[in-house]
Design an enzyme around this catalytic site. Sequence first.
Site, short mmCIF file in Angstrom:
data_model
loop_
_atom_site.label_atom_id
_atom_site.label_comp_id
_atom_site.label_asym_id
_atom_site.label_seq_id
_atom_site.Cartn_x
_atom_site.Cartn_y
_atom_site.Cartn_z
N GLY A 28 35.56 -25.47 69.41
CA GLY A 28 34.36 -26.05 70.03
C GLY A 28 33.16 -25.88 69.12
CD GLU A 84 46.12 -32.46 40.58
OE1 GLU A 84 47.35 -32.53 40.63
OE2 GLU A 84 45.50 -31.54 39.98
CB THR A 106 43.55 -41.24 47.67
OG1 THR A 106 44.15 -42.49 47.37
CG2 THR A 106 42.26 -41.07 46.87
C1 LIG Z 1 37.01 -31.74 44.71
C2 LIG Z 1 37.52 -32.75 43.73
C3 LIG Z 1 38.06 -32.31 42.53
C4 LIG Z 1 38.53 -33.24 41.60
N1 LIG Z 1 39.01 -32.80 40.39
C5 LIG Z 1 39.37 -33.72 39.43
C6 LIG Z 1 39.78 -33.27 38.13
O1 LIG Z 1 39.87 -32.08 37.85
N2 LIG Z 1 40.07 -34.23 37.20
C7 LIG Z 1 40.00 -35.56 37.47
O2 LIG Z 1 40.28 -36.36 36.58
N3 LIG Z 1 39.62 -36.01 38.71
C8 LIG Z 1 39.29 -35.12 39.69
N4 LIG Z 1 38.89 -35.54 40.93
C9 LIG Z 1 38.80 -36.96 41.19
C10 LIG Z 1 39.88 -37.48 42.12
O3 LIG Z 1 41.14 -37.43 41.47
C11 LIG Z 1 39.47 -38.90 42.52
O4 LIG Z 1 38.36 -38.76 43.38
C12 LIG Z 1 40.57 -39.66 43.19
O5 LIG Z 1 41.59 -39.96 42.28
C13 LIG Z 1 40.07 -40.97 43.82
O6 LIG Z 1 39.36 -41.72 42.89
P1 LIG Z 1 37.91 -42.27 43.24
O7 LIG Z 1 37.09 -41.12 43.71
O8 LIG Z 1 37.40 -43.08 42.12
O9 LIG Z 1 38.12 -43.19 44.50
P2 LIG Z 1 38.60 -44.70 44.51
O10 LIG Z 1 39.73 -44.90 43.58
O11 LIG Z 1 37.40 -45.57 44.34
O12 LIG Z 1 39.14 -44.82 45.99
C14 LIG Z 1 38.26 -44.96 47.13
C15 LIG Z 1 39.14 -45.21 48.33
O13 LIG Z 1 39.90 -46.43 48.14
C16 LIG Z 1 41.28 -46.19 48.27
N5 LIG Z 1 42.03 -47.02 47.32
C17 LIG Z 1 41.79 -47.16 45.99
N6 LIG Z 1 42.69 -47.99 45.44
C18 LIG Z 1 43.52 -48.37 46.42
C19 LIG Z 1 44.67 -49.22 46.49
N7 LIG Z 1 45.14 -49.84 45.41
N8 LIG Z 1 45.28 -49.39 47.70
C20 LIG Z 1 44.81 -48.75 48.82
N9 LIG Z 1 43.72 -47.95 48.82
C21 LIG Z 1 43.09 -47.75 47.64
C22 LIG Z 1 41.45 -44.72 47.96
O14 LIG Z 1 42.62 -44.20 48.55
C23 LIG Z 1 40.19 -44.11 48.55
O15 LIG Z 1 40.36 -43.89 49.92
C24 LIG Z 1 38.46 -34.63 41.89
C25 LIG Z 1 37.92 -35.06 43.12
C26 LIG Z 1 37.46 -34.13 44.03
C27 LIG Z 1 36.89 -34.63 45.34
#
Ligand SMILES: Cc1cc2nc3c(=O)[nH]c(=O)nc-3n(C[C@H](O)[C@H](O)[C@H](O)COP(=O)(O)OP(=O)(O)OC[C@H]3O[C@@H](n4cnc5c(N)ncnc54)[C@H](O)[C@@H]3O)c2cc1C
Length: 342
Positions: A301, A325, A327
Site C-alpha cells: 500500500g 541488454e 528489451t
Molecule cells: C540502466 C541501463 C543500463 C544500460 N547499460 C547499457 C550498457 O552498459 N551498454 C549499452 O550499450 N547499452 C546500455 N543500456 C541501453 C539499453 O540496452 C537500451 O536502452 C535498450 O537496448 C533499448 O534501446 P533504446 O533505449 O534505444 O530504446 P528503443 O530501441 O528506442 O526502444 C523503445 C521501445 O520500442 C520498442 N521497440 C524497438 N524496436 C522494436 C521492434 N522492432 N519491435 C517491437 N518493439 C520495438 C522497445 O522494446 C522499447 O520498448 C542501458 C540501459 C539502461 C536503462
Amino acid sequence: MDRDDAMPDPIRAGLAEEGFFGLTVPRAWGGDEAPAEALAAVLAELSRESAAVATFLAVHLSVAAAPIAEWGSDEQRRRYLPAMARGATLGAFGLTEPGSGSDAGALATRYRREDGGYVLDGSKMFITNAGSAGITLVFATRDPALGHAGISAFLVPTETPGFSVRQRLDKLGIRGSETTELVFQSARLPRDALLGHEGSGLKIALAALTGGRVGIAACALGVADAAFEELQRLAKESPEDWKRSLVARAYADVRAARALIEQAARQKDRGEPYIEEASSAKLFASQTAVRVASAAMDIAGPAGAVAGARAGRLWRDARVFPIVEGTTEIQELILGRRLVGT
Ligand SMILES: Cc1cc2nc3c(=O)[nH]c(=O)nc-3n(C[C@H](O)[C@H](O)[C@H](O)COP(=O)(O)OP(=O)(O)OC[C@H]3O[C@@H](n4cnc5c(N)ncnc54)[C@H](O)[C@@H]3O)c2cc1C
C-alpha cells in the site's frame, strides 16, 4: 546506495578481495574460469541484496571481459584480462547511442583509419560502469552505407585522448550502478585497439549480449526473489485470500525463472547453442521481477511508495531489467524469428 546513487568504495574493494571480478575469466589470464551456471548463481544472490552491485559485476564479466577473452589477441588478453580479473580495471560495453538502441546496426559513431590507427567520433548513451571503467568496448561504423559489415569493435582505455564522459544519468532504479553518456571527439586509438577484425563488430556485440542476457536474467531473478520475500512477509502480517493468490503466483514464477536461467547457463556451459534459452530466460525473469515487485507494492500500500521502502526500491530496480541488454519486445522478436522463421 539507493539514496546517494553511488557505490561505496568498500563494496568494490570487497568484490576484488573475494575474487568476484575474475570469476569467469580464463585461468590462463588470472581468473577462476567458473561456468556460466556459477556466474548466474552468484549474480542472483548478489542481486537479492543489491541489483546495482550485481549489474556492475554482470557487465564487467559478461560483456566486457568475456568478449576480450573470446575475440582478443593474446596481447590484448595479456594487457587487460589479469587487471580486470583482479578488479584493478573495470570493464564497460558501449553499444547504445542517443539515436540507436534496439536496432544496434543503425549506430552512428564513426571511425576512420588514420596514421596506422583509428579515429573515433560520436557518442554512446546509457553505458553502465563506463564512468569508472578502465576499458570500454566500443562499437563504431566505418560508413553507415556498409550496414552491418561496416561495424567494428574497439578497446578504448579511459585515458584515450578525445574520449570523455559527458554526463552521469540520475536513474529510477539500480541506483549506485552508474550509467553515463560517452563522447568521442577525434579519439585516437592505436591499430591494436581493434577487437577481432574490421567488420566483425556487430557479431561480437550480439554474441556478448546473448551471454550477457543469462547474467542479466540472473540479476532480475535476484530482485524477484527479494520481492517474493517481501511479498510473503507482508502477506503473513495480515493474511487474506487475494494476498495468498499473489504469493502463490509469485512462488511459481520465481521458480520457473530460476529453471529457465539454469537451463540457458547449462546449455552455454556445454557449448551448445543457447540463443532461445537466453532470450526466454531474460524475457521471463525480467517480467517476473516486475510482476512480483508490483505485487509487493500492492500489499504494501502507501507505505511501499515512501522513500526508503524496500518494496518501492525493488519495484524501481525491477523495472530496469525489461530494458537492458535487449528489451522484452526484442526478446520476443528474436524468439519469434527463430521459432517461426523470417
Ligand atoms: C540502466 C541501463 C543500463 C544500460 N547499460 C547499457 C550498457 O552498459 N551498454 C549499452 O550499450 N547499452 C546500455 N543500456 C541501453 C539499453 O540496452 C537500451 O536502452 C535498450 O537496448 C533499448 O534501446 P533504446 O533505449 O534505444 O530504446 P528503443 O530501441 O528506442 O526502444 C523503445 C521501445 O520500442 C520498442 N521497440 C524497438 N524496436 C522494436 C521492434 N522492432 N519491435 C517491437 N518493439 C520495438 C522497445 O522494446 C522499447 O520498448 C542501458 C540501459 C539502461 C536503462
